[in-house]
Design a protein around this motif. Structure first.
Motif, PDB file in Angstrom:
ATOM      1  N   LEU A   1       0.823  -1.209   0.000  1.00 51.53           N
ATOM      2  CA  LEU A   1       0.000   0.000   0.000  1.00 51.53           C
ATOM      3  C   LEU A   1       0.857   1.260   0.000  1.00 51.53           C
ATOM      4  CD1 LEU A   1      -2.829   1.248   0.169  1.00 51.53           C
ATOM      5  CD2 LEU A   1      -2.670   1.074   2.664  1.00 51.53           C
ATOM      6  N   ALA A   2       1.926   1.277   0.792  1.00 54.32           N
ATOM      7  CA  ALA A   2       2.820   2.442   0.809  1.00 54.32           C
ATOM      8  C   ALA A   2       3.515   2.628  -0.537  1.00 54.32           C
ATOM      9  CB  ALA A   2       3.851   2.285   1.923  1.00 54.32           C
ATOM     10  N   ALA A   3       3.903   1.527  -1.167  1.00 55.98           N
ATOM     11  CA  ALA A   3       4.564   1.635  -2.461  1.00 55.98           C
ATOM     12  C   ALA A   3       3.627   2.195  -3.519  1.00 55.98           C
ATOM     13  CB  ALA A   3       5.090   0.264  -2.893  1.00 55.98           C
ATOM     14  N   VAL A   4       2.391   1.724  -3.532  1.00 52.13           N
ATOM     15  CA  VAL A   4       1.413   2.240  -4.490  1.00 52.13           C
ATOM     16  C   VAL A   4       1.168   3.728  -4.254  1.00 52.13           C
ATOM     17  CG1 VAL A   4      -1.000   2.107  -5.215  1.00 52.13           C
ATOM     18  CG2 VAL A   4       0.315   0.016  -4.833  1.00 52.13           C
ATOM     19  N   MET A   5       1.115   4.136  -3.013  1.00 51.20           N
ATOM     20  CA  MET A   5       0.785   5.522  -2.686  1.00 51.20           C
ATOM     21  C   MET A   5       1.959   6.461  -2.961  1.00 51.20           C
ATOM     22  SD  MET A   5      -0.727   6.929   0.915  1.00 51.20           S
ATOM     23  CE  MET A   5       0.728   6.385   1.805  1.00 51.20           C
ATOM     24  N   LEU A   6       3.192   6.016  -2.772  1.00 52.43           N
ATOM     25  CA  LEU A   6       4.346   6.910  -2.858  1.00 52.43           C
ATOM     26  C   LEU A   6       5.105   6.801  -4.170  1.00 52.43           C
ATOM     27  CD1 LEU A   6       5.775   6.378   0.739  1.00 52.43           C
ATOM     28  CD2 LEU A   6       4.199   8.150  -0.042  1.00 52.43           C
ATOM     29  N   LEU A   7       5.061   5.648  -4.815  1.00 55.03           N
ATOM     30  CA  LEU A   7       5.889   5.436  -5.998  1.00 55.03           C
ATOM     31  C   LEU A   7       5.110   5.365  -7.299  1.00 55.03           C
ATOM     32  CD1 LEU A   7       8.338   2.724  -4.600  1.00 55.03           C
ATOM     33  CD2 LEU A   7       8.570   5.210  -4.533  1.00 55.03           C
TER      34      LEU A   7
END
Length: 972
Positions: free
Chosen positions: A334-340
């Motif tokens: 989820l963090a990767a989708v949101m930030l990258l």
């Protein structure tokens, strides 16, 4: 004679002992004769069922033969026969209550096995009760939860039939996952967690293959609808009229997240994979993350089917997700989708983002859409074969893929619109230059990086406090949650914590500059930054730039923090007053910061922060979470801002706090401490408590404390402290009826939570005579004034307010900022020519001598009275004080002194004539006019002298003349 058991058979007559096997036999006969429920025997059946549960619980602990008889007669079958009849809710409620009490209190495993052995319990579970009756529903779900608490590796086989692939306890319970009653939903969550904890491979395989997908898909859809309702409540409640409803919605969402996290923490790999796939594809990415884009994808034409929430709500919900959920594969993805995620990835295939950033292989689209069928219908199909179920799943997948194509085309159109709406590079550089002073190369890199990552751009842009800090608070919460979530890989956080394009920088300069901008903005007058936003920005800044006790900030950023500290000090100076309430507020705010540091997890539990910032306390919102209202709250805010930024400044400079708190508890006298009282001023008194008890004590008045001691029996001249209190918090009042009595009240320190002063002690002191009583009252009153003034001087030094006596602990009360003493002359008229006589102003306290100025007065002829000139001197003196700028500030108390207190000084002309006759040249300090100081020399031949200097008494202490700047306030 008819009571013989051999005549009528055992159990016909009711035995006297209710806890016995004979009583159970009697109840069995009652059930046997009343197998058909009617209006006449309902009460008898209810009482019989209650008594059976009571006897079985007694037999479980005392007599095993009770359960033997219960199983021998198969008495649970009577329960089933009663339920299958239309007996009404009255009997059903008692029946469910009896079963609930019975299973809840059984302690013997053998007895439990007896109750579960004939499969009657499963028959009771699948019985169709009338769930429209709330009481029946409550006892039924409580009965199921009680059974789930008895589950383990041995008892699971009584509920789950591996041969028939049937698990009624679980399947019947999860049908109520979305029940309108909150307690029912909570019971279902508890039951499912109890089931998942049982380590049985066949049972877990059944849940994974047959129930996990339909249950989790319906659960995710239910949570999403709950989120949309929450967003609607926030949008329609700008006037804070639905706080209770909003609080319930936020609490429900927190319960959902904790429930999901509990399932993930059980570490059942197959189950976690299914749950993570549904969460990412059906809830977190499409509803939470997609809502961060400024130009949202409109999936439906109807407003009621809106698929997005506001940016503020999305930031708030994501903060809760990262603060609560710690399952590494889920939060990492989820963090990767949101930030990258960049525009190209979203444009080509949104579903491939999860495959790129996480080990997610899911053949369904990323869309917030309802499941194909309800959970109840899905569970009805459990009797069908696995192949049929697989066919249904494939059909559903094909349908979802068709939806994905429509959603993807709509998303592509939205992205193209975002590209056309973007501003030019020059405008971006100009905007960043105004808000974040960075180098041109860094601006270009960051602009390129942020414009290509829409979700990250929204998060960082939310940190701007243009009108208020509404979105900034949630952006800070999200960044803090990301930085403290242990499940996220450090490499994913690089775009936030580090500037990957500039290898020489140790941190993300864009983020740090915006945090410093929030800190600087909070120091301004009438700033729209709430205290909780400032404290969270400082907390996040400290965490990002501090490493092993060393700061990584650049010198320019450190200078900005120092400038913010000076600005906060200047802001607090405007509220500095020699009044009791300022000192109390100052100490209370410092105590609140030390006792209750910011807890971000608790902050995100408060639904009030979801509403737009308000400044009125009538909403019931905590002071730190709203804007100040009125002068007192603005002073409290200035004090809190000063403390927070001062602590940040000392932390970044690796300095220790040496001036706060104002009173060090370690240096104060504590209760039961033995004190050396030799050569101390002691006043004997009798303390009368409220209950009438009288105790003999000795009163000792310290510098900051009042101490009641009793003599130490083991050491002469020593005493033991029995009561201590701060002098600054006492009130003393005399007794009208008895001159030997004093009424003393010691208050607790003023707290912002209570509002009113709470008395710590209120009692009466009786002294030996009225002289000692007067002495004690005088000492206590003066001690209170001195203690408070000492702390006010400490605050003045802390705020860099100049004082003429920096280390004086007892300056006159309420006159700290009134005047400044100048150097006293070495001898009257015996000064050097290059050392002019200074003007000065003394503290105008009743009883002190005050100088009188005579200016522009011609010496009267001999014998002429000089009272007129003296009266003129008074007016001239006051006018000269105003012209010299020696007036108090607007916020300082002005103490005009009556004319009767001024002591006229002797006429110094005779003295002057004597001195001039001796040939001494006297230089007088002339009146300051037009910004220049002129010196008038006087010789012995002049008969008329213009008096332009102040005359003083002989007891004025000498001090040096110091140059004064305009606007500077000086104290004695």
């Amino acid at each position: 004679m008819f009571r013989s058991r051999s005549w009528f058979g055992g159990g016909l007559w009711k035995p006297k002992n209710p806890h016995s096997l004979e009583h159970l036999k009697y109840l069995y006969n009652v059930l046997s004769k009343n197998q058909i429920v009617s209006e006449n025997n309902r009460g008898l059946l209810v009482e019989t069922l209650r008594s059976i549960a009571e006897i079985l619980i007694w037999g479980d602990q005392n007599d095993s033969s009770v359960f033997d008889f219960f199983l021998e007669k198969n008495m649970l079958s009577f329960f089933l026969r009663i339920m299958k009849q239309k007996c009404g809710s009255y009997v059903c409620v008692q029946l469910l209550q009896t079963l609930n009490i019975l299973f809840e209190n059984i302690r013997n495993e053998t007895s439990l096995y007896y109750l579960l052995s004939n499969n009657h319990v499963n028959s009771i579970i699948v019985h169709k009760f009338d769930f429209s009756d709330e009481e029946v529903m409550a006892y039924y779900i409580s009965f199921l939860k009680t059974l789930s608490l008895k589950l383990n590796a041995h008892t699971i086989h009584f509920f789950y039939n591996e041969h028939t692939n049937d698990f009624p306890l679980y399947t019947e319970a999860i049908k109520f996952f979305n029940h309108s009653e909150g307690m029912v939903r909570i019971a279902v969550r508890t039951l499912t967690l109890n089931v998942y904890r049982v380590e049985d491979a066949s049972m877990l395989a059944f849940i994974r293959d047959r129930t996990a997908a339909p249950y989790f898909s319906n659960l995710v859809w239910f949570i999403g609808n709950h989120i949309i309702e929450l967003d609607t409540c926030v949008r329609n409640d700008a006037d804070h009229q639905s706080q209770n409803r909003l609080s319930d919605l936020v609490a429900e969402h927190l319960d959902h997240l904790h429930y999901l996290n509990d399932i993930l923490c059980l570490d059942i790999s197959d189950l976690n994979k299914v749950l993570s796939e549904h969460l990412l594809h059906k809830l977190l990415v499409p509803l939470y993350v997609y809502s961060l884009t400024r130009h949202k994808n409109i999936l439906c034409q109807n407003q009621d089917e809106r698929k997005h929430v506001s940016v503020v709500v999305a930031l708030f919900l994501l903060s809760q997700v990262f603060l609560i959920v710690s399952h590494a594969p889920l939060v990492h993805t989820l963090a990767a989708v949101m930030l990258l995620s960049d525009l190209e990835t979203i444009q080509t295939d949104a579903s491939k983002m999860l495959e790129t950033y996480g080990d997610i292989r899911f053949n369904r689209s990323i869309a917030f859409s309802p499941p194909k069928e309800s959970l109840e219908k899905s569970l009805e199909n459990l009797s069908e074969s696995l192949s049929m179920s697989d066919g249904v799943c494939e059909e559903e997948c094909n349908l979802e893929e068709g939806k994905e194509q429509v959603d993807g085309s709509s998303l592509n159109e939205d992205i193209e619109e975002m590209k056309f709406l973007n501003v030019t590079d020059e405008e971006k550089e100009q905007r960043l230059a105004l808000e974040c002073p960075l180098t041109l190369q860094t601006q270009n890199n960051v602009t390129e990086s942020m414009s290509n990552k829409p979700f990250l751009e929204t998060i960082l842009n939310s940190l701007f406090c243009t009108e208020n800090d509404y979105a900034s608070l949630f952006a800070l919460c999200l960044l803090y949650a990301l930085a403290n979530n242990r499940g996220i890989d450090r490499e994913i956080l690089d775009p936030i914590l580090f500037n990957s394009r500039n290898s020489t920088s140790l941190y993300n300069e864009i983020l740090i500059d915006r945090l410093i901008h929030i800190i600087t903005l909070s120091c301004q007058t009438n700033a729209k930054v709430r205290l909780v936003t400032l404290e969270l920005a400082i907390k996040l800044l400290t965490q990002l730039v501090m490493s092993e006790g060393q700061t990584m900030l650049r010198d320019s950023d450190l200078s900005a923090i120092e400038a913010a500290k000076e600005q906060s000090t200047s802001l607090l100076k405007n509220f500095y007053k020699s009044e009791d309430i300022f000192l109390d507020m100052f100490e209370d705010e410092y105590s609140e910061i030390q006792k209750r540091p910011l807890n971000v997890e608790w902050l995100t539990m408060d639904s009030n922060i979801l509403l737009p910032p308000t400044g009125t306390p009538m909403t019931g919102i905590e002071f730190t979470k709203r804007l100040p209202c009125g002068e007192v709250e603005r002073a409290r805010r200035a004090i809190r801002v000063f403390f927070l930024i001062r602590e940040l400044y000392l932390t970044l400079n690796m300095e220790a706090e040496t001036q706060l708190p104002l009173t060090n508890p370690a240096n104060c006298v504590q209760v039961d401490k033995v004190l050396d009282l030799n050569n101390s001023d002691l006043i004997a008194c009798t303390v009368v408590w409220k209950d009438g008890q009288k105790i003999r004590r000795f009163l000792v008045i310290d510098v900051v404390q009042l101490i009641l001691v009793e003599p130490d029996t083991s050491k002469l001249g020593w005493g033991v402290a029995k009561l201590v209190g701060f002098l600054q918090d006492i009130e003393v009042a005399g007794d009208k009826d008895d001159s030997r009595c004093l009424h003393l009240t010691i208050y607790k320190p003023l707290s912002s939570t209570t509002g009113n002063r709470v008395p710590l002690l209120s009692t009466k002191f009786i002294f030996d005579d009225h002289i000692r009583c007067m002495a004690a009252k005088q000492r206590l009153t003066k001690g209170r004034i001195k203690a408070r003034q000492k702390k006010m001087n400490q605050i003045a030094r802390l705020l860099d307010i100049p004082t003429s006596i920096p280390h004086s602990s007892t300056p006159p009360p309420n006159y700290a900022l009134r005047g400044l003493r100048h150097e006293r002359l070495v001898g009257r008229g015996q000064r050097q020519k290059d050392h002019p006589r200074p003007m000065f102003i003394v503290n105008r306290v009743p009883g002190f001598a005050a100088q009188m100025r005579r200016e522009n007065v011609v010496a009267p002829p001999a014998g002429f009275p000089s009272s007129t000139s003296k009266r003129g001197d008074n007016n001239t003196n006051e006018k000269s004080q105003e012209e010299n700028g020696m007036r108090s500030r607007d916020n300082s108390p002005k103490m005009p002194r009556p004319r009767s207190e001024e002591i006229p000084l002797e006429d110094m002309r005779l003295r002057k004539a004597t001195l001039t006759s001796n040939g001494l040249s006297i230089s007088h300090v002339c009146h300051e006019k037009d910004g220049q100081m002129s010196t008038c020399s006087t010789n012995g031949e002049s008969s008329t002298v213009i008096r332009k200097h102040s005359e003083e008494t002989s007891f004025t202490c000498p001090q040096e003349v110091k140059p004064r700047r305009k606007g500077q306030v000086e104290t004695v």
